[in-house]
Design a protein around this motif. Structure first.
Motif, mmCIF file in Angstrom:
data_model
loop_
_atom_site.group_PDB
_atom_site.id
_atom_site.type_symbol
_atom_site.label_atom_id
_atom_site.label_comp_id
_atom_site.label_asym_id
_atom_site.label_seq_id
_atom_site.Cartn_x
_atom_site.Cartn_y
_atom_site.Cartn_z
ATOM 1 N N THR A 78 62.167 -35.328 1.303
ATOM 2 C CA THR A 78 61.429 -34.327 0.531
ATOM 3 C C THR A 78 61.359 -32.993 1.267
ATOM 4 O O THR A 78 60.888 -32.007 0.711
ATOM 5 C CB THR A 78 60.003 -34.827 0.249
ATOM 6 N N LEU A 79 61.838 -32.942 2.509
ATOM 7 C CA LEU A 79 61.874 -31.677 3.235
ATOM 8 C C LEU A 79 63.004 -30.785 2.747
ATOM 9 O O LEU A 79 62.966 -29.566 2.919
ATOM 10 C CB LEU A 79 62.070 -31.937 4.738
ATOM 11 N N ALA B 32 65.839 -29.254 -0.090
ATOM 12 C CA ALA B 32 66.143 -28.972 -1.489
ATOM 13 C C ALA B 32 67.317 -29.844 -1.920
ATOM 14 O O ALA B 32 68.132 -30.283 -1.092
ATOM 15 C CB ALA B 32 66.494 -27.498 -1.662
ATOM 16 N N ARG C 84 71.238 -33.156 -0.477
ATOM 17 C CA ARG C 84 70.064 -33.753 0.158
ATOM 18 C C ARG C 84 70.390 -35.074 0.849
ATOM 19 O O ARG C 84 69.910 -35.355 1.938
ATOM 20 C CB ARG C 84 68.978 -33.962 -0.900
ATOM 21 N N PHE D 30 64.191 -21.192 3.187
ATOM 22 C CA PHE D 30 63.370 -22.015 2.302
ATOM 23 C C PHE D 30 63.429 -21.486 0.875
ATOM 24 O O PHE D 30 63.518 -20.276 0.652
ATOM 25 C CB PHE D 30 61.918 -22.031 2.787
ATOM 26 N N LYS E 253 60.978 -25.870 0.304
ATOM 27 C CA LYS E 253 61.917 -26.856 0.819
ATOM 28 C C LYS E 253 63.085 -26.127 1.480
ATOM 29 O O LYS E 253 63.451 -25.016 1.086
ATOM 30 C CB LYS E 253 62.424 -27.761 -0.305
#
Length: 242
Positions: A10-11, A13, A29, A99, A104
């Motif tokens: 989840t860190l 994108a 991802r 980010f 993300k």
């Protein structure tokens, strides 16, 4: 470890693009989760039994930090436990991150500063411990053999059926030792044993993706299609810089 097994951190994108200077550019991802978290987590799980020139990160400190808008530049001093030579060494990692609107990471570019120097020191120390003295060439062959054994063990266990790369471990070891070089410090993304040793850590997670990377062809990761000028003129999102 939790992030590695999620294969979907989840860190990051969904369409993240990440690059590590001595390796390659990773798209998406899933791949970035596996290589950022999986490489070192897998080593940590079996640090006493795995031969590796990477080592396991044990602690770190931030020595430099700067931000502008959605971009961050940070220098991390990370101490790695390299069990190959029983070393605890500091490695300076320079990282640029971008980010997105959801906070993300959408892109990153990481450089392991002076890694070639560290790699040379590791080979010299390994040579001394193996009883070769200053004969790094002989020690390199021992290191190559050890890494090949690990690669072939994982390939034999996990790369079966449609993911089959070698008929047996002997065929695997014979082919890799004769036809694939160990590799230089900057060749973790080339047709080398070093590259395959990195990708072998990921084979149990997604064999359909990673088995070709340890196989005969190297898939699309361990192949000699990189050139210095291209690397120097392509940014982290894969577009040529004017």
């Amino acid at each position: 470890m939790e992030e590695m097994h999620s294969v979907n951190s989840t860190l990051f994108a969904e369409n993240i693009v990440g690059r590590v200077d001595d390796s390659r550019t990773f798209y998406g991802r899933e791949l970035n989760t596996e290589y950022v978290f999986g490489s070192f987590s897998a080593l940590g799980e079996n640090s006493s039994s795995i031969i590796s020139v990477l080592g396991v990160p044990v602690n770190h400190s931030t020595t430099q930090f700067a931000t502008s808008g959605n971009n961050v530049s940070v220098t991390e001093l990370v101490y790695f436990n390299i069990t190959l030579v029983d070393y605890l060494v500091p490695v300076q990692i320079n990282i640029w991150l971008s980010f997105d609107g959801d906070r993300k990471i959408s892109a990153y570019d990481a450089s392991f500063r002076w890694f070639s120097w560290l790699y040379d020191d590791l080979l010299k120390e390994f040579s001394a411990r193996q009883g070769y003295g200053s004969d790094v060439t002989a020690a390199s062959q021992d290191l190559k053999s050890g890494l090949i054994q690990q690669i072939c063990e994982r390939a034999t266990i996990h790369c079966v059926g449609r993911n089959l790369q070698y008929n047996n471990s002997f065929e695997c070891a014979d082919m890799l030792f004769r036809k694939v070089r160990l590799g230089m410090s900057y060749e973790f993304g080339m047709n080398t044993i070093l590259c395959r040793s990195l990708h072998a850590l990921m084979v149990p997670l997604r064999p359909d993706i990673h088995c070709p990377h340890v196989g005969r062809t190297g898939g699309d990761m361990c192949v000699d299609d990189l050139r210095y000028q291209e690397l120097a003129t392509v940014d982290v999102v894969g577009t040529n810089q004017d």
